[in-house]
Design an enzyme around this catalytic site. Structure first.
Site, PDB file in Angstrom:
ATOM      1  N   GLU A 291       0.805  -1.222   0.000  1.00  0.00           N
ATOM      2  CA  GLU A 291       0.000   0.000   0.000  1.00  0.00           C
ATOM      3  C   GLU A 291       0.839   1.274   0.000  1.00  0.00           C
ATOM      4  OE1 GLU A 291      -4.146  -1.412   1.993  1.00  0.00           O
ATOM      5  OE2 GLU A 291      -2.481  -1.154   3.392  1.00  0.00           O
TER       6      GLU A 291
ATOM      7  N   GLU B 109      -4.520  -9.962   0.055  1.00  0.00           N
ATOM      8  CA  GLU B 109      -5.300  -9.908   1.289  1.00  0.00           C
ATOM      9  C   GLU B 109      -6.757 -10.202   0.939  1.00  0.00           C
ATOM     10  OE1 GLU B 109      -4.806  -6.270   3.544  1.00  0.00           O
ATOM     11  OE2 GLU B 109      -2.634  -6.228   3.197  1.00  0.00           O
TER      12      GLU B 109
END
Length: 628
Positions: free
Chosen positions: A468, A536
């Site tokens: 991220e 994820e």
């Protein structure tokens, strides 16, 4: 050279006098030491240290590193350990935002106007705690009259080091080893080691992971001595040929010595200790061994994690053994063919979890016993893969994964979530590292250290650029570095989803987080370019994981869907004595008056923070068990 506090503010200064990153091999001075597993060349400095806490750099004891400094007013602290869990500072959990948001305005250096934004940002901050550590020690006999170095296996977030009053070096990157040469200043007895740890520096912009924001020396500190001839680095390259039967192996070895006279031996043994091959060469600064063909190698994978032992020996001119280095290696091949990820020629299915390092008593300062428990939990619940979210794990973890056949996505210590996503909105105006030239070397160094440390582990199938951090030219440079230095593995990064400009140039796989089954189908049914994984998914918060079947069904429906990593393995929560009942209770983000916070988002694990399995793990075990 003198230490400068302004280094905290400058992203271009992240290592000073640090030794180059190298392989994580162990070494012994004799056959006897090797077989006992005890090296007289190592000395642990773990234990009680003298310690002082300061709110900021202006009030720290500046001269604490001097030999004559009187530290009677200092407290004692346990190393390794987090400063916050030793009774100082504040316990603070936050997910995406930077921890200072809402308290102070900050922007990264060089983003808008050269250094202007960064001047004094951390070095002059009213709140940027400092830990001043002192350790007095004598050298063990086995280290005396040798070259002596120190290894800090993990320090958050920036550290300065002095020995006997002399400045030694500076380091950032909290989750990989920082090593320094102490030889010019060390003596047999009465050494004074001083370490100054700052909670925040420009590294804080690159370490915005979803976790509690601790600081301090939280992993072990080790002295090691180098014999007169020493193996500085090994890169072992076992290759499994296309026939999945024949292997070849090479080893690139870097050696330091006063005089290069003697020989190097390479010996490969099977699991039973039988010698398969032996090679010999004259000693030199760099030695390369190559064996073109090994018949009938046993393959390494989850079902049969077969490991050979490669032994490198250094012999001097009088035919005396000076050093021996053993390393476990495995023959396996990871590749993409016809848009499928294959391991040893077969389609790879990742039944994975994301794993933070955690202990409910000691935070990210975890033990070998914690790791062993985790491995056993993975094995009994049919979990075959781990993403080291979102930083490198302790070194023993990778060895355990080698031994148990756990596939590892080895993540670089990088997350800059708060620089591009604000309150859920994508707004990368001041994203770092982005494409800013002044931030490039810092993130490339993190990639290099990740690679150099763990390059020999067969469990590592993917290098991950981080988590991220959006996408830009600096992430592209990291991708290109991994592909050039190690074409035998795959490179992963999810952030290009938010900046599609880099989709074709960053990441070997299409990686998403929390994509719905419908979104995955839409990708796979519309001329997909890359195999798909979920880095994820199944965010296991509260009474979650009920929809896991919807994802597992995709495995049979689409060959290019290759599984993923559940978020996540273990809750981040701390044992605290309840003020009312006096009982020990687990407390999560926000329970420590920490603001800003993302509260119970610290609890997403399939096991509780005290390593009790949650009911949801039954779902994991069942569905992952269908695709062992």
């Amino acid at each position: 050279m003198e230490a400068e506090i302004k280094w905290l503010d400058n992203p271009e200064i992240f290592r000073v006098n640090q030794l180059a990153a190298h392989s994580d091999h162990t070494f012994y001075e004799s056959e006897e030491a090797y077989h006992k597993g005890e090296s007289a060349l190592l000395q642990s400095l773990d234990g009680k240290w003298r310690f002082a806490y300061s709110e900021n750099s202006k009030v720290r004891p500046v001269s604490f590193y001097e030999v004559s400094f009187n530290d009677e007013a200092f407290d004692t602290i346990q190393v390794p350990g987090h400063i916050e869990l030793s009774g100082y500072d504040k316990i603070h959990y936050i997910n995406t935002m930077y921890p200072w948001e809402g308290h102070i305005f900050r922007r990264p250096a060089y983003i808008f106007d050269e250094m202007r934004e960064g001047i004094g940002c951390f070095s002059e901050a009213a709140y940027n705690p400092v830990g001043s550590y002192r350790k007095c020690f004598d050298l063990d006999e086995g280290l005396r009259e040798k070259r002596v170095c120190i290894r800090f296996e993990g320090v958050e977030e920036a550290l300065y080091v002095w020995l006997n009053g002399h400045f030694v070096g500076y380091a950032e990157d909290s989750f990989t080893p920082s090593e320094f040469d102490l030889t010019p200043y060390i003596k047999a007895k009465g050494n004074i080691l001083a370490v100054e740890v700052h909670k925040r520096s420009t590294a804080a912009y690159l370490e915005d992971q979803d976790f509690f924001r601790f600081f301090g020396i939280f992993r072990s500190v080790i002295l090691y001595a180098k014999p007169v001839m020493h193996i500085e680095d090994i890169w072992i390259k076992p290759v499994l040929q296309e026939d999945n039967v024949t292997g070849q192996i090479s080893a690139d070895i870097k050696i330091s010595a006063k005089t290069f006279v003697g020989k190097v031996k390479m010996i490969l043994c099977d699991k039973d200790g039988s010698c398969i091959l032996e090679k010999e060469a004259a000693i030199d600064q760099q030695v390369c061994f190559m064996v073109e063909k090994i018949e009938q190698v046993s393959l390494w994978d989850y079902h049969n994690p077969y490991l050979y032992t490669l032994i490198i020996e250094l012999w001097n001119e009088t035919n005396h053994l000076v050093e021996i280095v053993p390393y476990q290696v495995g023959f396996r091949r990871i590749e993409i063919k016809d848009k499928l990820i294959l391991l040893n020629g077969k389609r790879l299915i990742l039944n994975g979890v994301n794993r933070h390092e955690w202990n409910a008593n000691s935070g990210r300062c975890i033990t070998i016993e914690d790791m062993q428990w985790d491995i056993e939990c993975l094995m009994r619940n049919n979990i075959n893969a781990v993403r080291t979210s979102h930083y490198p794990s302790q070194i023993p973890w990778y060895t355990m994964c080698d031994q148990h056949g756990i596939y590892v996505m080895a993540e670089t210590n990088l997350e800059s979530h708060g620089s591009w996503q604000k309150m859920g909105a994508i707004e990368p105006l001041w994203n770092v590292p982005g494409s800013h030239p002044k931030w490039k070397d810092a993130v490339l160094d993190r990639a290099k250290t990740n690679f150099e440390t763990f390059k020999n582990h067969p469990c590592v199938l993917f290098w991950s650029l981080g988590n991220e951090s959006y996408a830009g030219n600096n992430l592209l440079a990291m991708h290109e570095y991994f592909k050039k230095i190690d074409p035998s593995r795959l490179v992963h990064y999810e952030g290009v989803y938010h900046n599609p400009k880099y989709k074709d140039t960053i990441s070997d796989v299409e990686s998403r987080m929390y994509a719905t089954p419908q979104e995955i189908r839409a990708y796979l049914e519309n001329e997909p370019k890359k195999p798909f994984i979920l880095c994820e998914y199944m965010h296991d918060m509260g009474n979650s994981l009920g929809g896991m079947k919807c994802y597992i069904d995709l495995i049979d429906q689409y060959e290019m869907y290759q599984g993923g990593f559940i978020w996540d393995y273990i809750d981040q929560a701390l044992w605290v004595e309840d003020e009312i009942t006096g009982k020990m209770v687990l407390r999560y983000g926000g329970d420590f008056d920490d603001r800003p916070s993302d509260y119970e988002f610290s609890g997403n694990g399939i096991v509780f923070a005290n390593r009790t399995e949650k009911p949801a793990i039954q779902e994991v075990s069942y569905y992952y068990g269908l695709y062992k």
